[in-house]
Design a protein around this motif. Structure first.
Motif, mmCIF file in Angstrom:
data_model
loop_
_atom_site.group_PDB
_atom_site.id
_atom_site.type_symbol
_atom_site.label_atom_id
_atom_site.label_comp_id
_atom_site.label_asym_id
_atom_site.label_seq_id
_atom_site.Cartn_x
_atom_site.Cartn_y
_atom_site.Cartn_z
ATOM 1 N N LEU A 1 4.809 16.745 10.198
ATOM 2 C CA LEU A 1 4.021 15.521 10.121
ATOM 3 C C LEU A 1 4.510 14.661 8.971
ATOM 4 O O LEU A 1 4.543 13.425 9.061
ATOM 5 N N GLY A 2 4.900 15.338 7.904
ATOM 6 C CA GLY A 2 5.482 14.638 6.764
ATOM 7 C C GLY A 2 6.740 13.884 7.164
ATOM 8 O O GLY A 2 6.966 12.759 6.728
ATOM 9 N N LEU B 1 0.830 -1.189 0.000
ATOM 10 C CA LEU B 1 0.000 0.000 0.000
ATOM 11 C C LEU B 1 0.865 1.238 0.000
ATOM 12 O O LEU B 1 0.810 2.069 -0.901
ATOM 13 N N LEU B 2 1.680 1.330 0.984
ATOM 14 C CA LEU B 2 2.468 2.529 1.148
ATOM 15 C C LEU B 2 3.353 2.771 -0.052
ATOM 16 O O LEU B 2 3.431 3.876 -0.582
ATOM 17 N N ARG B 3 3.955 1.730 -0.480
ATOM 18 C CA ARG B 3 4.874 1.870 -1.590
ATOM 19 C C ARG B 3 4.136 2.365 -2.809
ATOM 20 O O ARG B 3 4.507 3.349 -3.435
ATOM 21 N N LEU C 1 6.707 17.450 1.136
ATOM 22 C CA LEU C 1 8.000 18.087 1.363
ATOM 23 C C LEU C 1 8.653 17.461 2.588
ATOM 24 O O LEU C 1 9.871 17.320 2.658
ATOM 25 N N GLY C 2 7.814 17.100 3.551
ATOM 26 C CA GLY C 2 8.350 16.436 4.731
ATOM 27 C C GLY C 2 8.733 15.000 4.458
ATOM 28 O O GLY C 2 9.831 14.569 4.801
ATOM 29 N N VAL C 3 7.841 14.285 3.777
ATOM 30 C CA VAL C 3 8.092 12.866 3.513
ATOM 31 C C VAL C 3 9.375 12.687 2.704
ATOM 32 O O VAL C 3 10.195 11.829 2.990
ATOM 33 N N THR C 4 9.514 13.560 1.702
ATOM 34 C CA THR C 4 10.661 13.459 0.813
ATOM 35 C C THR C 4 11.982 13.515 1.563
ATOM 36 O O THR C 4 12.975 12.903 1.166
ATOM 37 N N GLY D 1 9.136 8.901 7.976
ATOM 38 C CA GLY D 1 9.873 7.996 8.843
ATOM 39 C C GLY D 1 9.231 6.627 8.884
ATOM 40 O O GLY D 1 9.912 5.598 8.810
ATOM 41 N N ILE D 2 7.925 6.604 8.963
ATOM 42 C CA ILE D 2 7.218 5.313 8.990
ATOM 43 C C ILE D 2 7.497 4.534 7.715
ATOM 44 O O ILE D 2 7.853 3.350 7.735
ATOM 45 N N VAL D 3 7.353 5.250 6.605
ATOM 46 C CA VAL D 3 7.578 4.584 5.319
ATOM 47 C C VAL D 3 9.008 4.082 5.225
ATOM 48 O O VAL D 3 9.272 2.950 4.815
ATOM 49 N N TRP D 4 9.906 4.925 5.668
ATOM 50 C CA TRP D 4 11.314 4.552 5.569
ATOM 51 C C TRP D 4 11.608 3.370 6.479
ATOM 52 O O TRP D 4 12.334 2.445 6.134
ATOM 53 N N GLY D 5 10.990 3.427 7.652
ATOM 54 C CA GLY D 5 11.213 2.332 8.588
ATOM 55 C C GLY D 5 10.711 1.004 8.029
ATOM 56 O O GLY D 5 11.302 -0.042 8.252
#
Lengths: 217, 840
Positions: free
Chosen positions: B101-102, B11-13, B364-367, B107-111
């Motif tokens: 928040l991003g 999903l996330l990916r 911008l945060g997620v990136t 971080g979650i995605v990266w983790g």
């Protein structure tokens, strides 16, 4: 106008001192004045009627009247003049002079008050210190007269609504038997306090169009 | 691998893939995803021996599913940010919170992934997220303010941006040459390219921060207008330098530089021009969308987007194109379209823009949570931060100093400080940095990370400190005035006065130009782009007036309902009176008289009204009616019943009639007709009562009031303390009703629906003895409502137009038989106000 005679120059300096215009501006305005009056000493209403751009202005009558209104001449007198000289002309125009930079707050307040007084007088045609509904209605009707679609009735309705707005803000909750006479000067100041009149009611007095004077006539 | 977690992974990916990764990355990653999916789907496939009842078809919906999940997450993010405790939100700007928040989400995605394969990538950003934000900003641009400050805005946007780009680029290059940054593979041109991408103030960030600060309008328009236009400029500049970099240093000669400047001009002005062309198209289009009202709102978005894409296709400035499209079309589009469509456009525009804004900040945060892009070079990064900050300040002060020589109202030093501090960089800079070609610019990652740091620094740190700064410096805030109408009137008078004085002085100044343009616009452009009907109502004063009236009507109804007025919720027994027939004859008879009446009345009353702003041309309730006794008490009741049967009920209930192309509250013509006739009837009656020699209640003064109190027949005269108590009202109301019903009876004997059983006297409801019975039979609100409504200050103001100018309302009524429902709902105001004198 370039040749300087001691008389006019002295007069101009006086005027400059009195109205806050620079000598240069006074000179330009004098040129313009002479153009408007066609080299006469006094300006009459019909002279201003010749200004072509003015003809399309819906509230030109009030503006022209303001030039002949004694109240704007800095005197306590009332009533209207039939013709004005250059000095009066400049005095009226000085209401539109931008304040000099770094003016003290006190002085700024006075300037604001003067400008507002000028506007107030323009609306208060019978000079009783109150802009009554009828007076204001005249203003609005003239103001909207260029839109032929908006009839007099709509203009009237708009005036009334505006007037009640003022009553509402300035007087607040009125007792049921109270009635609103009209806008006094204090109320006028109150409703326009957020409009930065001292910065808005200004026009530049440089770069005046003296070309028409030289070529025209 | 356990099933649920891997689904989660997918999903996330895939969200990232789909949403924010360009096709290349999608290709690269989708293999990865497919592997996992194959892994998943392996088992079901093997077992597939019979007909499957349900199958798990993740990869079918993967793309849209992930997009929507991320949109959903973004919405939740916004929700959580807004709902945060007040202490946090009062300090942090929303944009900063979203970025943070991003970080968490990233971080979650990266983790989960151990790599950040998802980024906010340029095509997504430039094609799907940015356009609606720019369109929103330009569509809601306060045009007058914008154009009167256009000179300053252009100076800042064009020269300010060039200045920033050049100085930052050159200074960085100078420091690089001096050896501060160590070993980097960057040449002068690359530095300039970097300078140009980092130069622009970002509209998204600026709006987000300045919206919360409420600075004065001139300051706001300067910062905002600049940010909007300089985006276009910076993109152009970026393209020029990008071309230079591709060309390579040695091959650039004077001719190429000249061509670069020329292309800059062509791209910027070509884009703006294209936008104007599309705006004209759009305005023309909305002239003839009357019959497809339900989709006309969509045209704004489609054509706006089209202008963006077309400009992009022609390699003109897309941002400038959509900006000018929005700015130029707003006036005509709003006038041409139906009011409902305009509302739709507004809401949809805000929805889209807000949505994109959230996505942008979030991503911008997620990136940022990615080990790959981070290349640290202390010298480069810190110096960039420093230079960006310093040169922004220098540039602002420099250009303001030049502008102030010409400006009538100089921009104050405090405003300049805020302007330079408001130089927030944002997603556009990041998008441009991410678009860099790695082959040509080996240090691309360094540039991206530097850009990100600059963005975070400006959006978060400067965003947080902006509010305190504004407060500390005592920057002039935006003034909020209650005086909508008088303000507009004054402004307009003011414009004319200034223009006139300029004329008298013989100066061709701003006012002269403005007026000339207005005249041209009015005569030609409006004629071309606006419906003739719309031209009528377009005067902004009139609009304000109209809006106020509508508001009043709505307030009135809701307040009445809130206070439990029965008039608004009537029973279903409808009176089947054929109004059309009866009305025709009745009306024709009385009509001429009305006119005569009115004009006479006007003249007669004119000298009267000097001290009173209340001027009821229609004498609603005579003060003398109290002289008449309560002998008609029974009539009162009857009349009430009659009214009750016969009242118009504000029927908002849908008849459930589904239609894709129409959305309307049922409102058939008969109904409209009926309301109109009822209202007219009530008017006629009041006229009749006037003509029958009852003194018109035209002036209410203290004197009259006293008189009124004396004349109260019910012994309530002494109860002044309870003057507004129910008893008195009731008594008065009854009297009025009584009088009224007398006339009404007269009317009905002429031939109206008296033969209808519904209208026959009905004696069995004295308990309901209606205090709200007035001569008005339209939507008479309850006594309570009537008594209380006018006393709130708002009501006093709002109700004013109707009260004073019943005359004009009437003329509206008479002129236009096919009045809409809303207009009828305004009617009660008149009635209400007519009544008011009695209770005063």
């Amino acid at each position: 106008m370039g040749t300087s005679q001691s008389g006019p120059v002295h007069r101009f300096q006086d005027l400059a001192h009195k109205t806050g215009f620079s000598i240069e501006e006074i000179k330009t305005l004098n040129t313009r004045f002479l153009y408007l009056t066609q080299d006469e000493d006094t300006l009459r209403r019909e002279h201003l009627a010749n200004v072509s751009d003015l003809a399309l202005n819906p509230i030109r009558r009030q503006i022209i009247e303001a030039f002949f209104d004694k109240r704007n001449m800095g005197e306590k007198e009332r009533g209207c003049l039939q013709e004005i000289g250059f000095e009066e002309f400049v005095t009226v125009l000085s209401f539109f002079r931008p304040p000099k930079p770094h003016t003290a707050d006190e002085e700024m307040k006075n300037i604001k008050k003067e400008k507002l007084r000028f506007l107030f007088n323009m609306h208060d045609t019978d000079n009783d210190g109150i802009i009554t509904l009828d007076e204001y209605r005249c203003v609005v009707e003239e103001l909207l007269s260029s839109y032929e679609i908006i009839g007099a009735e709509t203009a009237k309705a708009i005036t009334d609504a505006a007037m009640l707005e003022v009553a509402n803000v300035t007087v607040g909750q009125m007792a049921p038997d109270e009635f609103y006479e009209g806008i006094t000067f204090e109320q006028f100041m109150q409703i326009l306090k957020d409009v930065e009149i001292e910065t808005k009611m200004n026009i530049h007095f440089w770069n005046l169009d003296t070309m028409t004077v030289q070529c025209g006539k | 691998m356990p099933m649920p977690s891997s689904v989660y992974f997918c999903l996330l990916r895939a969200v990232f893939l789909v949403c924010f990764v360009n096709p290349l990355i999608i290709l690269g990653l989708s293999e990865d995803v497919n592997e996992i999916q194959d892994h998943h789907h392996h088992q079901p496939k093997e077992n597939l021996t019979g007909l499957p009842i349900v199958t798990f078809k993740w990869h079918h919906v993967q793309t849209p599913y992930l997009v929507i999940i991320w949109v959903f997450v973004a919405g939740l993010a916004k929700l959580s940010v807004v709902e945060l405790s007040h202490h946090v939100t009062s300090v942090f700007p929303e944009s900063g919170l979203l970025i943070m928040l991003g970080f968490v989400l990233g971080g979650i995605v990266w983790g989960a992934d151990m790599a950040q394969s998802f980024k906010l990538i340029p095509p997504t950003f430039f094609y799907y997220l940015l356009p609606q934000i720019i369109l929103d900003a330009s569509y809601f641009m306060p045009n007058k303010l914008f154009f009167s400050n256009l000179g300053a805005i252009l100076i800042y946007a064009i020269f300010g941006t060039c200045w920033n780009a050049a100085t930052v680029g050159l200074s960085l290059w100078g420091c690089y040459e001096a050896g501060v940054m160590g070993n980097l593979d960057i040449g002068l041109l690359q530095f300039l390219l970097f300078g140009s991408l980092i130069a622009a103030v970002d509209p998204v960030a600026v709006i987000a921060v300045f919206e919360e600060v409420h600075v004065n309008e001139v300051l706001f328009i300067l910062v905002f207008g600049e940010s909007l236009l300089n985006d276009g400029v910076t993109v152009v500049l970026y393209n020029v330098f990008d071309a230079f970099v591709s060309l390579g240093g040695p091959r650039i000669d004077a001719a190429e530089i000249f061509k670069g400047i020329f292309s800059f001009v062509v791209v910027a002005f070509g884009g703006s021009f294209l936008g104007i062309v599309f705006a004209i198209l759009l305005s023309l289009l909305t002239r003839c969308t009357k019959h497809i009202q339900i989709i006309e709102a969509g045209f704004i978005f489609v054509v706006g987007y089209l202008s963006y894409l077309t400009a992009e296709m022609l390699s003109l400035s897309a941002i400038l194109s959509i900006t000018f499209c929005g700015i130029c079309c707003q006036k005509y589009v709003n006038a041409n379209m139906d009011e409902k469509s305009v509302t739709t456009v507004r809401h949809a525009m805000k929805l889209l823009a807000n949505g994109s804004e959230i996505m942008i900040f979030l991503f911008l945060g997620v990136t940022a949570v990615d080990t790959e892009i981070w290349v640290w070079n202390t010298g480069f990064i810190l110096l960039t931060l420093l230079f960006v900050f310093i040169y922004r300040i220098i540039g602002t002060f420099l250009f303001t100093w030049m502008l102030n020589k010409f400006r009538l109202v100089p921009i104050e030093v405090i405003d300049q400080v805020v302007m330079s501090y408001g130089g927030l960089r944002g997603a556009v800079a990041y998008g441009l940095a991410a678009m860099l070609d790695e082959d040509k610019i080996p240090e691309k990652n360094l540039m991206i990370s530097t850009t990100l740091i600059v963005v975070y620094f400006t959006v978060i740190l400067q965003g947080i400190t902006m509010k305190p700064l504004v407060q500390w410096l005592k920057v002039k805030r935006a003034a909020h005035s209650d005086l909508k109408l008088i303000e507009k009137l004054n402004n307009r008078a003011f414009d004319h006065i200034l223009a006139a004085v300029e004329d008298i002085c013989g100066r061709i100044g701003d006012n002269w130009w403005t007026r000339g343009w207005n005249r041209f616009e009015e005569n030609y452009i409006s004629w071309l782009l606006m419906k003739s009907k719309a031209r009528k109502n377009r005067d902004y004063l009139f609009n304000i007036f109209h809006k106020l009236n509508l508001e009043d009507a709505i307030n009135y109804v809701s307040e009445g309902e809130r206070q439990g007025s029965l008039a608004f919720s009537r029973s279903d027994e409808a009176a089947n009176v054929d109004f059309k027939k009866q009305f025709g004859s009745e009306f024709a008879d009385v009509m001429p008289n009305i006119m005569v009446d009115m004009s006479n009345y006007e003249l007669g009353i004119e000298h009267f009204s000097v001290t009173s702003i209340v001027k009821d041309t229609i004498p609603s309730v005579s003060l003398d009616i109290h002289g008449q006794d309560r002998k008609n008490a029974m009539d009162d009741i009857n009349a009430h019943h009659l009214l009750q049967q016969h009242l118009y009920r504000s029927r908002k209930n849908h008849r459930h009639k589904y239609s894709r192309s129409h959305f309307s509250i049922n409102q058939n013509e008969d109904e409209v007709q009926e309301i109109f006739q009822r209202t007219m009837r009530s008017r006629l009656e009041s006229f009749k009562s006037a003509k029958m020699g009852v003194n018109p209640a035209k002036k209410i003064t203290k004197h009259h009031k006293k008189e009124l109190m004396h004349k109260m027949p019910n012994g309530h005269t002494d109860s002044t303390g309870h003057l507004y108590g129910d008893e008195v009202d009731r008594a008065v109301g009854r009297d009025t009703g009584a009088i009224n019903s007398t006339f009404m009876r007269d009317m009905y004997t002429i031939g109206a629906g008296i033969e209808n059983p519904v209208f026959l006297p009905d004696m069995d409801s004295p308990a309901h003895s209606p205090p709200w019975l007035m001569e008005t039979e339209a939507v008479a609100p309850s006594q309570r409502a009537q008594r209380r409504l006018p006393w709130t200050p708002n009501r006093l103001r709002r109700l004013a137009p109707m009260r004073i100018s019943t005359c004009s309302t009437d003329s509206f009524l008479m002129a236009d038989v096919s009045l809409t429902l809303e207009e009828h709902e305004e009617q009660p105001q008149t009635d209400n106000e007519d009544m008011r004198p009695v209770f005063d």
